[in-house]
Design an enzyme around this catalytic site. Structure first.
Site, PDB file in Angstrom:
ATOM      1  N   ASP A  62     -36.485  18.143   6.604  1.00 40.18           N
ATOM      2  CA  ASP A  62     -37.608  17.463   5.957  1.00 40.18           C
ATOM      3  C   ASP A  62     -37.299  17.115   4.501  1.00 40.18           C
ATOM      4  O   ASP A  62     -37.818  16.123   3.970  1.00 40.18           O
ATOM      5  CB  ASP A  62     -38.887  18.301   6.055  1.00 40.18           C
ATOM      6  CG  ASP A  62     -38.717  19.722   5.510  1.00 40.18           C
ATOM      7  OD1 ASP A  62     -37.570  20.159   5.310  1.00 40.18           O
ATOM      8  OD2 ASP A  62     -39.744  20.404   5.284  1.00 40.18           O
ATOM      9  N   ASP A  87     -30.792 -13.036  -6.045  1.00 40.53           N
ATOM     10  CA  ASP A  87     -30.639 -14.456  -6.335  1.00 40.53           C
ATOM     11  C   ASP A  87     -29.191 -14.928  -6.349  1.00 40.53           C
ATOM     12  O   ASP A  87     -28.910 -16.102  -6.108  1.00 40.53           O
ATOM     13  CB  ASP A  87     -31.337 -14.825  -7.648  1.00 40.53           C
ATOM     14  CG  ASP A  87     -30.863 -14.029  -8.849  1.00 40.53           C
ATOM     15  OD1 ASP A  87     -30.214 -12.996  -8.654  1.00 40.53           O
ATOM     16  OD2 ASP A  87     -31.173 -14.444  -9.978  1.00 40.53           O
ATOM     17  N   GLU A 123     -30.282  -0.830  -1.546  1.00 37.28           N
ATOM     18  CA  GLU A 123     -28.832  -0.972  -1.416  1.00 37.28           C
ATOM     19  C   GLU A 123     -28.148   0.341  -1.045  1.00 37.28           C
ATOM     20  O   GLU A 123     -27.117   0.335  -0.368  1.00 37.28           O
ATOM     21  CB  GLU A 123     -28.243  -1.520  -2.720  1.00 37.28           C
ATOM     22  CG  GLU A 123     -28.622  -2.960  -3.015  1.00 37.28           C
ATOM     23  CD  GLU A 123     -29.941  -3.119  -3.741  1.00 37.28           C
ATOM     24  OE1 GLU A 123     -30.309  -4.265  -4.073  1.00 37.28           O
ATOM     25  OE2 GLU A 123     -30.614  -2.076  -3.978  1.00 37.28           O
ATOM     26  N   GLY A 139     -38.496  22.439   2.808  1.00 40.04           N
ATOM     27  CA  GLY A 139     -37.634  22.296   1.632  1.00 40.04           C
ATOM     28  C   GLY A 139     -36.153  22.233   1.935  1.00 40.04           C
ATOM     29  O   GLY A 139     -35.739  21.963   3.058  1.00 40.04           O
ATOM     30  N   GLY A 171     -21.060  14.761   1.460  1.00 31.42           N
ATOM     31  CA  GLY A 171     -22.281  15.573   1.514  1.00 31.42           C
ATOM     32  C   GLY A 171     -23.453  15.025   0.738  1.00 31.42           C
ATOM     33  O   GLY A 171     -24.143  15.766   0.039  1.00 31.42           O
ATOM     34  N   HIS A 195     -29.774 -12.359 -16.756  1.00 31.41           N
ATOM     35  CA  HIS A 195     -30.408 -11.195 -16.160  1.00 31.41           C
ATOM     36  C   HIS A 195     -29.386 -10.449 -15.289  1.00 31.41           C
ATOM     37  O   HIS A 195     -28.413 -11.025 -14.812  1.00 31.41           O
ATOM     38  CB  HIS A 195     -31.625 -11.620 -15.321  1.00 31.41           C
ATOM     39  CG  HIS A 195     -31.279 -12.486 -14.145  1.00 31.41           C
ATOM     40  ND1 HIS A 195     -30.857 -13.794 -14.278  1.00 31.41           N
ATOM     41  CD2 HIS A 195     -31.308 -12.243 -12.807  1.00 31.41           C
ATOM     42  CE1 HIS A 195     -30.637 -14.314 -13.087  1.00 31.41           C
ATOM     43  NE2 HIS A 195     -30.908 -13.389 -12.167  1.00 31.41           N
ATOM     44  N   HIS A 196     -29.596  -9.174 -15.097  1.00 32.95           N
ATOM     45  CA  HIS A 196     -28.703  -8.269 -14.356  1.00 32.95           C
ATOM     46  C   HIS A 196     -27.402  -7.975 -15.118  1.00 32.95           C
ATOM     47  O   HIS A 196     -26.489  -7.380 -14.550  1.00 32.95           O
ATOM     48  CB  HIS A 196     -28.349  -8.803 -12.963  1.00 32.95           C
ATOM     49  CG  HIS A 196     -29.523  -8.997 -12.049  1.00 32.95           C
ATOM     50  ND1 HIS A 196     -30.740  -8.397 -12.247  1.00 32.95           N
ATOM     51  CD2 HIS A 196     -29.660  -9.740 -10.913  1.00 32.95           C
ATOM     52  CE1 HIS A 196     -31.576  -8.755 -11.295  1.00 32.95           C
ATOM     53  NE2 HIS A 196     -30.953  -9.577 -10.472  1.00 32.95           N
ATOM     54  N   GLU A 236     -29.774  24.562  -0.085  1.00 29.87           N
ATOM     55  CA  GLU A 236     -29.842  24.890  -1.507  1.00 29.87           C
ATOM     56  C   GLU A 236     -30.435  26.281  -1.708  1.00 29.87           C
ATOM     57  O   GLU A 236     -30.012  27.030  -2.590  1.00 29.87           O
ATOM     58  CB  GLU A 236     -30.687  23.847  -2.254  1.00 29.87           C
ATOM     59  CG  GLU A 236     -30.348  22.398  -1.958  1.00 29.87           C
ATOM     60  CD  GLU A 236     -28.974  21.988  -2.458  1.00 29.87           C
ATOM     61  OE1 GLU A 236     -28.217  22.838  -2.957  1.00 29.87           O
ATOM     62  OE2 GLU A 236     -28.652  20.795  -2.342  1.00 29.87           O
ATOM     63  N   ASN A 256     -38.848  22.816   7.617  1.00 26.97           N
ATOM     64  CA  ASN A 256     -38.766  24.181   7.110  1.00 26.97           C
ATOM     65  C   ASN A 256     -39.107  24.238   5.615  1.00 26.97           C
ATOM     66  O   ASN A 256     -38.631  25.100   4.888  1.00 26.97           O
ATOM     67  CB  ASN A 256     -37.379  24.792   7.375  1.00 26.97           C
ATOM     68  CG  ASN A 256     -36.251  23.872   6.938  1.00 26.97           C
ATOM     69  OD1 ASN A 256     -36.453  22.953   6.147  1.00 26.97           O
ATOM     70  ND2 ASN A 256     -35.053  24.125   7.446  1.00 26.97           N
TER      71      ASN A 256
END
Length: 599
Positions: A473, A56, A79, A502, A443, A144-145, A506, A500
């Protein structure tokens, strides 16, 4: 704003602008809205797409955007994705900037991660925030916000951590000056800036005469005496090295607009050239004196030996982060390194501030050109990659990346997600004029989806080739909504989703068998239809080498005349060589120690 050399240069450019405005012929100028003035400045900088989400406090400004003859509003799903898209747009359209518009508080804070990444990686973005009117900003009602405690400046204070310059437009008298100031800072430092646009200021009318003076990021001349001394010292070191010199290019050579000067240096001297991961595609990878990617101990042995055994390394635009240097395993000591940067030069251990590489490089080329014949004798490894012959039909990383390398064409824009993709593609030679995008330093997983949208729009404007995304994925699940924006605006990337099961990077860092590195397996080939692409898209699943090769050799697929998604089935624990080596090094640095209690 901190007074670093680049910030001082931005101030000099702003003073130039003010002087030119004063010198310009003063006549009765046309009055325009403040919001329109901002849009005209952006159009002068070559911006044709604006990303963001309506709210707004920015809707009145978006009316002006939508009605502007050369600006396209690219509404995003959120955003964060919009900030990623502005980042990708700026990386491809290097002579312009990315522009993001959000609303007060809730919108702008959602974009902070993307802005921080752009700051980290030297990407110029203007973040426009629609805010309450000036009376409300002064009286601080419980709107608001807001945080409900009257701290209307809290968001600006947050933005100060991730932008080099900020402006709040509180009156029409200074609005044009403030707009020009932050834009000068953005284009000079090549980093994000922040501008708040109150609802009432947006439609205040101001003179348009300043628009006759265009903004410029051209750096000032270097101090002649200091520059001459630096050039003399570099030449002495080249001579002492017996012309055993290599050039190492990195990201800021592209970000700070020295590609042309760098190309001239290379072709006129013939010194061997290598690139850091963040500098991939800054130099043509088909150039016969280009030797490949140097990334410390992770490098191919031939490349590692050539760079580290050279008696002198001239580094251009370096950003020595952990993943950009093989976890800080560069074996190139300062005592044999010259570093060229946008705002300073390092000659061994001596630093020369305010001497920028853009002005220095042409003079350095002239001084080093006489050594061309000796430089030609320096051997450069042949930079090519061969598709391996494997005894099975499963799609491995060792086979996949060389194979898709054969699919690339000149002027393709290639985007690689953090982790598996960015490491897998590192050693794949790219064709002439190809553009490579990855986010090695920041990253942020999922960055590439929004970035691909921005990159594809910039590529369309610039007449570049196909936009091709490689993403895992796990990563795509974070930002997948932006595929719908791609469908809506009509860009047609090819998206390879590496399935693969996952988060592979990691898994290799920690918790290889842990559930927190697993994800839900989506129906990937149904995605584009769900997100609005039915009839305007195609999706495929490839399980074997033969499946993938057949698809890559299909002329209709290769034309990329519609948005296409390819699900590539891969082993859960397979990974590129470079990723395995990097995560092994990082794992040692980040080693978790279990402390057992004793009774």
């Amino acid at each position: 704003m901190a007074h670093t050399p680049l910030h001082l240069q931005a101030e000099v450019n702003q003073l130039r602008t003010e002087l030119a405005v004063l010198q310009a012929h003063q006549e009765q100028s046309k009055l325009i809205y403040v919001g329109s003035y901002l849009l005209e400045r952006l159009a002068q900088l070559g911006v044709t797409s604006m990303f963001g989400v309506p709210g707004d406090f920015n809707l009145g400004f978006l009316d002006l955007v939508e009605d502007h003859p050369s600006m396209e509003w690219i509404g995003n799903c959120n955003e964060l994705n919009a900030s990623y898209a502005a980042d990708g747009y700026a990386r491809v359209n290097e002579r312009s900037i990315g522009v993001l518009t959000t609303t007060f508080g809730v919108g702008e804070l959602s974009a902070v991660n993307g802005i921080a990444g752009a700051f980290s990686e030297h990407v110029p973005i203007l973040h426009i925030v629609g805010v309450p009117n000036t009376m409300q900003l002064k009286n601080k009602p419980m709107l608001h916000h807001t945080l409900g405690d009257g701290r209307f400046d809290a968001y600006t204070k947050a933005a100060e951590q991730f932008t080099v310059s900020q402006a709040t437009l509180m009156n029409k008298t200074t609005a044009a000056y403030e707009i020009d100031r932050v834009l000068n800072d953005c284009i000079t430092t090549r980093r994000p800036v922040y501008l708040t646009l109150p609802t009432d200021i947006c439609y205040e009318k101001i003179p348009s005469d300043r628009l006759k003076v265009h903004l410029t990021s051209i750096p000032p001349e270097n101090d002649e005496d200091v520059e001459t001394f630096v050039l003399d010292e570099i030449v002495k070191l080249v001579e002492t090295a017996g012309q055993d010199v290599v050039i190492l290019v990195d990201a800021c050579a592209g970000r700070h607009h020295v590609k042309a000067e760098l190309k001239d240096l290379l072709t006129k001297t013939h010194f061997p050239v290598y690139a850091a991961p963040m500098g991939k595609s800054v130099v043509s990878e088909s150039y016969d004196r280009y030797g490949g990617i140097y990334v410390g101990s992770i490098s191919h042995p031939d490349i590692k030996e050539k760079v580290e055994s050279a008696k002198l390394v001239i580094s251009v635009g370096s950003l020595r982060s952990d993943f950009n240097t093989g976890n800080f395993t560069y074996s190139v000591p300062a005592r044999k390194t010259i570093e060229l940067h946008s705002d300073h030069i390092m000659v061994l251990h001596a630093k020369f501030p305010d001497i920028g590489m853009k002005r220095l490089l042409p003079k350095l080329t002239a001084r080093l050109q006489p050594y061309k014949e000796e430089a030609k004798l320096l051997e450069v490894p042949l930079y090519k990659i061969v598709v391996p012959q494997e005894d099975n039909n499963l799609i491995s990383h060792a086979w996949f990346w060389p194979r898709v390398g054969q699919f690339f064409r000149p002027k393709d824009v290639i985007v690689a997600e953090t982790g598996t993709s960015s490491f897998g593609i590192l050693d794949v030679p790219l064709p002439d004029d190809a553009v490579f995008l990855s986010q090695v330093l920041w990253g942020s997983i999922g960055w590439t989806v929004g970035s691909t949208l921005g990159a594809a729009l910039a590529a369309r404007d610039l007449g570049l080739g196909r936009t091709i995304l490689f993403i895992g994925d796990g990563s795509i699940q974070l930002t997948v909504q932006e595929l719908s924006s791609m469908v809506r605006v009509g860009v047609k990337p090819i998206i390879f989703v590496l399935n693969n099961s996952g988060y592979t990077i990691e898994r290799y860092l920690h918790g290889k068998e842990r559930k927190y590195n697993d994800i839900s397996n989506w129906k990937w080939t149904s995605l584009l239809n769900v997100l609005g692409g039915e009839g305007a898209s195609e999706s495929y699943t490839v399980h074997t080498k033969d499946d993938l090769s057949k698809l890559l050799e299909d002329p209709t697929f290769a034309k990329a005349e519609k948005i296409q998604l390819v699900e590539v089935m891969m082993d859960k624990f397979d990974a590129p060589r470079g990723l395995k080596m990097q995560t092994e090094l990082s794992g040692k640095t980040n080693k978790y120690v279990t402390v057992e209690s004793t009774v």
